[in-house]
Motif scaffolding. Structure first.
Motif: not given
Length: 135
Positions: A105-106, A68-69, A71-77
């Motif tokens: 992820v990177e 979350r730190e 990637v600023p996306l919600s869990d559902s996204t």
């Protein structure tokens, strides 16, 4: 009297270190293994180049709060993007712990920076059937 043979870390202080085999009738794996050892590195020639031991490769993983730190996306996204194959898949370490591969992820973030992302088309609110906006 209980006569047990105890393993000692120093071979020279071992009572059998001066003889070639343990006394008759005594079977002890630790003593036998010490008697059958060769001096360390006695058979390796010194002119050969020594190769350095390769480090064991390991995978760096991150937990949900670290993701979350980054990637600023919600869990559902994130979940929907994983389902569609657009985001790196999570995997379970235990029944209650999921992690993501940090390198994946990177790489995903780097690809998102270089690839243009087409924005969604704006919906014309005047075409709505319910609550249309008056022009």
């Amino acid at each position: 009297m209980d006569r047990r043979i105890h393993c000692r870390p120093n071979v020279s202080s071992h009572p059998w270190s001066s003889i070639s085999s343990p006394p008759t009738g005594v079977s002890h794996a630790c003593a036998e293994s010490r008697l059958n050892t060769r001096p360390a590195a006695a058979h390796i020639p010194m002119d050969l180049p020594m190769s350095k031991p390769q480090p064991t490769p390991y995978t760096r993983t991150i937990r949900r709060h670290q993701l979350r730190e980054m990637v600023p996306l919600s869990d559902s996204t994130i979940f929907e993007m994983e389902r569609r194959g657009e985001f790196p898949r999570r995997y379970a370490l235990s029944p209650r712990t999921v992690v993501w591969n940090l390198a994946e992820v990177e790489a995903w973030l780097a690809a998102r920076r270089t690839r243009p992302i087409f924005r969604a088309q704006h919906v014309d609110v005047r075409d709505r059937r319910t609550r249309p906006v008056k022009a």
